[in-house]
Enzyme design. Sequence first.
Site, PDB file in Angstrom:
ATOM      1  N   ILE A  13      47.187  18.774 -59.022  1.00 27.91           N
ATOM      2  CA  ILE A  13      48.252  19.455 -58.733  1.00 27.91           C
ATOM      3  C   ILE A  13      48.215  20.732 -58.562  1.00 27.91           C
ATOM      4  CG2 ILE A  13      50.841  19.851 -59.369  1.00 27.91           C
ATOM      5  CD1 ILE A  13      50.549  17.303 -60.876  1.00 27.91           C
ATOM      6  N   THR A 134      55.388  16.834 -68.102  1.00 25.54           N
ATOM      7  CA  THR A 134      55.581  15.527 -67.518  1.00 25.54           C
ATOM      8  C   THR A 134      56.938  14.731 -68.076  1.00 25.54           C
ATOM      9  OG1 THR A 134      54.721  13.220 -67.564  1.00 25.54           O
ATOM     10  CG2 THR A 134      54.145  14.771 -69.210  1.00 25.54           C
ATOM     11  N   ASP A 135      57.415  13.907 -67.280  1.00 27.96           N
ATOM     12  CA  ASP A 135      58.487  13.076 -67.716  1.00 27.96           C
ATOM     13  C   ASP A 135      58.375  11.889 -68.714  1.00 27.96           C
ATOM     14  OD1 ASP A 135      57.200  11.140 -66.117  1.00 27.96           O
ATOM     15  OD2 ASP A 135      58.738  10.449 -64.941  1.00 27.96           O
ATOM     16  N   GLU A 136      56.719  11.989 -69.008  1.00 26.65           N
ATOM     17  CA  GLU A 136      56.153  10.766 -69.851  1.00 26.65           C
ATOM     18  C   GLU A 136      56.705  11.173 -71.376  1.00 26.65           C
ATOM     19  OE1 GLU A 136      52.478   9.167 -69.208  1.00 26.65           O
ATOM     20  OE2 GLU A 136      52.709   9.571 -66.925  1.00 26.65           O
ATOM     21  N   TYR A 160      48.422  10.782 -74.652  1.00 26.49           N
ATOM     22  CA  TYR A 160      48.678  11.816 -73.740  1.00 26.49           C
ATOM     23  C   TYR A 160      50.184  12.453 -73.643  1.00 26.49           C
ATOM     24  CZ  TYR A 160      49.991  13.537 -69.117  1.00 26.49           C
ATOM     25  OH  TYR A 160      50.638  14.302 -67.927  1.00 26.49           O
ATOM     26  N   SER A 163      50.784  14.563 -76.728  1.00 30.68           N
ATOM     27  CA  SER A 163      50.110  15.968 -76.564  1.00 30.68           C
ATOM     28  C   SER A 163      50.766  16.738 -75.724  1.00 30.68           C
ATOM     29  CB  SER A 163      48.744  15.737 -76.298  1.00 30.68           C
ATOM     30  OG  SER A 163      48.655  15.155 -74.959  1.00 30.68           O
ATOM     31  N   LYS A 164      51.298  16.202 -74.815  1.00 30.99           N
ATOM     32  CA  LYS A 164      52.229  17.154 -73.761  1.00 30.99           C
ATOM     33  C   LYS A 164      53.545  17.347 -74.480  1.00 30.99           C
ATOM     34  CE  LYS A 164      51.785  18.156 -69.966  1.00 30.99           C
ATOM     35  NZ  LYS A 164      50.977  19.276 -69.490  1.00 30.99           N
ATOM     36  N   ASN A 189      55.725  10.940 -61.427  1.00 27.61           N
ATOM     37  CA  ASN A 189      54.507  10.943 -60.866  1.00 27.61           C
ATOM     38  C   ASN A 189      54.076  11.353 -59.586  1.00 27.61           C
ATOM     39  OD1 ASN A 189      54.715   8.760 -62.981  1.00 27.61           O
ATOM     40  ND2 ASN A 189      52.688   8.184 -62.236  1.00 27.61           N
ATOM     41  N   PRO A 215      43.103  -3.565 -59.524  1.00 27.48           N
ATOM     42  CA  PRO A 215      43.700  -3.799 -60.973  1.00 27.48           C
ATOM     43  C   PRO A 215      45.217  -3.626 -60.963  1.00 27.48           C
ATOM     44  CG  PRO A 215      42.519  -2.049 -60.989  1.00 27.48           C
ATOM     45  CD  PRO A 215      42.276  -2.396 -59.594  1.00 27.48           C
ATOM     46  N   ARG A 224      57.533   3.508 -61.637  1.00 24.11           N
ATOM     47  CA  ARG A 224      57.338   4.782 -61.703  1.00 24.11           C
ATOM     48  C   ARG A 224      57.964   5.482 -60.452  1.00 24.11           C
ATOM     49  NH1 ARG A 224      55.828   3.501 -65.944  1.00 24.11           N
ATOM     50  NH2 ARG A 224      53.751   3.772 -67.208  1.00 24.11           N
ATOM     51  N   ASP A 304      47.145  -5.833 -69.700  1.00 22.98           N
ATOM     52  CA  ASP A 304      48.094  -4.682 -69.735  1.00 22.98           C
ATOM     53  C   ASP A 304      47.464  -3.318 -70.566  1.00 22.98           C
ATOM     54  OD1 ASP A 304      50.212  -3.190 -69.077  1.00 22.98           O
ATOM     55  OD2 ASP A 304      51.598  -4.478 -69.998  1.00 22.98           O
ATOM     56  N   HIS A 308      51.940   0.393 -72.792  1.00 21.26           N
ATOM     57  CA  HIS A 308      52.284   0.583 -71.429  1.00 21.26           C
ATOM     58  C   HIS A 308      54.032   0.913 -71.504  1.00 21.26           C
ATOM     59  CE1 HIS A 308      51.551  -0.496 -66.813  1.00 21.26           C
ATOM     60  NE2 HIS A 308      51.930   0.722 -67.017  1.00 21.26           N
TER      61      HIS A 308
HETATM   62  P1  NAD Z   1      44.149  17.042 -63.237  1.00 20.98           P
HETATM   63  O1  NAD Z   1      43.648  15.981 -64.646  1.00 20.98           O
HETATM   64  O2  NAD Z   1      43.956  16.304 -62.086  1.00 20.98           O
HETATM   65  O3  NAD Z   1      43.563  18.331 -63.425  1.00 20.98           O
HETATM   66  C1  NAD Z   1      43.715  18.895 -64.675  1.00 20.98           C
HETATM   67  C2  NAD Z   1      42.907  20.417 -64.389  1.00 20.98           C
HETATM   68  O4  NAD Z   1      42.917  21.078 -65.768  1.00 20.98           O
HETATM   69  C3  NAD Z   1      41.467  20.049 -64.150  1.00 20.98           C
HETATM   70  O5  NAD Z   1      40.983  20.945 -63.114  1.00 20.98           O
HETATM   71  C4  NAD Z   1      40.812  20.404 -65.335  1.00 20.98           C
HETATM   72  O6  NAD Z   1      39.307  20.847 -65.200  1.00 20.98           O
HETATM   73  C5  NAD Z   1      41.618  21.730 -66.098  1.00 20.98           C
HETATM   74  N1  NAD Z   1      41.294  21.640 -67.431  1.00 20.98           N
HETATM   75  C6  NAD Z   1      41.339  20.710 -68.310  1.00 20.98           C
HETATM   76  N2  NAD Z   1      41.318  21.148 -69.637  1.00 20.98           N
HETATM   77  C7  NAD Z   1      41.078  22.484 -69.452  1.00 20.98           C
HETATM   78  C8  NAD Z   1      40.968  23.752 -70.436  1.00 20.98           C
HETATM   79  N3  NAD Z   1      40.790  23.429 -71.621  1.00 20.98           N
HETATM   80  N4  NAD Z   1      40.921  24.838 -69.855  1.00 20.98           N
HETATM   81  C9  NAD Z   1      41.008  25.131 -68.377  1.00 20.98           C
HETATM   82  N5  NAD Z   1      41.158  24.225 -67.697  1.00 20.98           N
HETATM   83  C10 NAD Z   1      41.195  22.825 -68.201  1.00 20.98           C
HETATM   84  O7  NAD Z   1      45.670  17.120 -63.726  1.00 20.98           O
HETATM   85  P2  NAD Z   1      47.037  16.799 -62.715  1.00 20.98           P
HETATM   86  O8  NAD Z   1      47.542  15.384 -62.390  1.00 20.98           O
HETATM   87  O9  NAD Z   1      46.956  17.799 -61.522  1.00 20.98           O
HETATM   88  O10 NAD Z   1      48.095  17.463 -63.567  1.00 20.98           O
HETATM   89  C11 NAD Z   1      48.277  18.926 -63.749  1.00 20.98           C
HETATM   90  C12 NAD Z   1      49.308  19.183 -64.719  1.00 20.98           C
HETATM   91  O11 NAD Z   1      50.786  18.392 -64.488  1.00 20.98           O
HETATM   92  C13 NAD Z   1      49.157  18.680 -66.214  1.00 20.98           C
HETATM   93  O12 NAD Z   1      49.632  19.540 -67.130  1.00 20.98           O
HETATM   94  C14 NAD Z   1      49.758  17.236 -66.170  1.00 20.98           C
HETATM   95  O13 NAD Z   1      50.458  17.011 -67.401  1.00 20.98           O
HETATM   96  C15 NAD Z   1      51.046  17.489 -65.319  1.00 20.98           C
HETATM   97  N6  NAD Z   1      51.936  16.573 -64.585  1.00 20.98           N
HETATM   98  C16 NAD Z   1      51.090  15.642 -63.879  1.00 20.98           C
HETATM   99  C17 NAD Z   1      51.696  14.594 -63.126  1.00 20.98           C
HETATM  100  C18 NAD Z   1      51.033  13.657 -62.312  1.00 20.98           C
HETATM  101  O14 NAD Z   1      51.422  12.823 -61.718  1.00 20.98           O
HETATM  102  N7  NAD Z   1      49.637  14.173 -61.996  1.00 20.98           N
HETATM  103  C19 NAD Z   1      53.098  14.393 -63.294  1.00 20.98           C
HETATM  104  C20 NAD Z   1      53.822  15.499 -64.064  1.00 20.98           C
HETATM  105  C21 NAD Z   1      53.174  16.361 -65.001  1.00 20.98           C
HETATM  106  P1  TYD Z   2      48.840   6.145 -63.328  1.00 16.31           P
HETATM  107  O1  TYD Z   2      48.513   6.843 -61.836  1.00 16.31           O
HETATM  108  O2  TYD Z   2      47.668   6.154 -64.378  1.00 16.31           O
HETATM  109  O3  TYD Z   2      49.891   7.320 -64.014  1.00 16.31           O
HETATM  110  P2  TYD Z   2      50.566   7.370 -65.257  1.00 16.31           P
HETATM  111  O4  TYD Z   2      50.056   6.128 -66.130  1.00 16.31           O
HETATM  112  O5  TYD Z   2      50.745   8.533 -65.832  1.00 16.31           O
HETATM  113  O6  TYD Z   2      52.051   6.724 -64.668  1.00 16.31           O
HETATM  114  O7  TYD Z   2      49.304   4.776 -63.219  1.00 16.31           O
HETATM  115  C1  TYD Z   2      50.633   4.649 -62.677  1.00 16.31           C
HETATM  116  C2  TYD Z   2      51.158   3.175 -62.902  1.00 16.31           C
HETATM  117  O8  TYD Z   2      49.960   2.459 -62.438  1.00 16.31           O
HETATM  118  C3  TYD Z   2      51.068   2.959 -64.469  1.00 16.31           C
HETATM  119  O9  TYD Z   2      52.272   1.965 -64.692  1.00 16.31           O
HETATM  120  C4  TYD Z   2      49.933   2.188 -64.709  1.00 16.31           C
HETATM  121  C5  TYD Z   2      49.489   1.432 -63.583  1.00 16.31           C
HETATM  122  N1  TYD Z   2      48.162   1.258 -63.059  1.00 16.31           N
HETATM  123  C6  TYD Z   2      47.526  -0.220 -62.841  1.00 16.31           C
HETATM  124  O10 TYD Z   2      48.447  -0.910 -62.995  1.00 16.31           O
HETATM  125  N2  TYD Z   2      46.247  -0.234 -62.403  1.00 16.31           N
HETATM  126  C7  TYD Z   2      45.757   0.811 -62.451  1.00 16.31           C
HETATM  127  O11 TYD Z   2      44.266   0.591 -62.213  1.00 16.31           O
HETATM  128  C8  TYD Z   2      45.800   2.252 -62.803  1.00 16.31           C
HETATM  129  C9  TYD Z   2      45.069   3.322 -62.828  1.00 16.31           C
HETATM  130  C10 TYD Z   2      47.095   2.364 -63.110  1.00 16.31           C
END
Ligand code: NAD
Ligand code: TYD
Length: 371
Positions: A13, A134-136, A160, A163-164, A189, A215, A224, A304, A308
Amino acid sequence: MSRLLVTGGAGFIGANFVHYWLQQHPADRVVVLDLLTYAGNMASLALAAGNLQYRFVKGDIGAQGLVEELLVGEELDTIVNFAAESHVDRSISGPDPFIDTNIVGTHKLLKAAKEIWLDGPMAGRAHRFHHVSTDEVYGSLTSEDPPFAETTPYAPNSPYSASKAASDHLVRSYHHTYGLAVTTSNCSNNYGPFQFPEKLIPLVLINILHGKPLPIYGDGLNVRDWLYVDDHCRGIDLILQNGKIGEVYNIGGNNEWTNIDIVKHLCGLMDEVLGADAGLVARFPQTPAAAGKRSDSLISYVQDRAGHDRRYAIDATKSRGELGYLPEESFQSGIRKTVAWYLNHEAWWQAVMDGSYHQEWLAQQYGDDER
Ligand code: NAD
Ligand code: TYD
């Protein structure tokens, strides 16, 4: 004009946000701070590399001195904190980095912001600390529950999300206790370009190409809410422009899918694309279409995920009412764009799959400042 520190800007992101911001706000300075963990990928920032408003710094959000130097040296007035460990499955098998970065790291970042913006050389100047969450953190819904609102009590279930949640509370406390100008967004997501293929959507697309099992955890009926990543970036932009200090905003797609339905939908899209492109099938001889089969023949139910969460859904009424936030991308168009992006950027994900994306960048031994 703003001067931003974007932490985690080499992740999924964060990289999309950097591209979004440089395009939407070309006069703004954008400094990326990223540790380049396994999830950080400089190739995702290649498009920004020539932009004089952009600078990349390799480093940890927990390195308080480095962050303070950047805030002062670059006269930064805004932090957008994307940096995190972000994958639930990894948090189950190894929670420690989640505690280190998401909790301790975010706290160090807050301390740096307080030191410079409240107590130190930039005291009195307008500033903003935006925390991306995150919504989680709200836990899990049943099919009958109303979606998560900003007032829903926190009930995180994975290391996860716990910690968020902890980081969200620390951000809140730095506003209430010290007066740091913070905002927080809790988003559903995301999907789109540059997503690491450990997450469901890119994993499914790439496994179809390689003829590998898809999987499905448990019964596949977990739900989601999926949002195209640019809509998340726009939501954060709206919060930075018009959000109220100290407030939390939910951002969502109003787009709930069970996992099995989304995987079947992706299979259908891939069958359509592969059916129309013999060259693509020739490049991926293991893909089911090469043997006249459907992609959904790869679906495989597996054990699972521990703990989950059943369902996530977002009530974005507050963001819509206060900020005018609405997702612009329809799911149909966003998912087609995403499929097309992965098919057109094979080099990006092949490098991720074979690990070379990282070794290459690590081998170059980043100094503290790289473009
Ligand atoms: P990502 O795992 O793709 O990227 C995380 C980035 O943070 C990486 O570039 C990594 O190198 C960097 N990083 C990790 N530890 C670090 C540190 N100690 N110092 C500096 N950089 C560090 O994650 P993402 O999916 O892009 O998510 C970004 C943010 O958005 C996160 O905070 C996540 O909780 C939040 N978020 C993600 C989603 C999603 O669907 N992916 C949804 C809601 C919120
Ligand atoms: P994921 O992309 O890991 O996001 P999050 O766990 O943060 O929602 O997973 C999305 C959903 O898909 C989650 O319910 C777990 C499920 N999932 C599978 O069923 N198979 C997979 O291989 C992965 C990675 C996720």
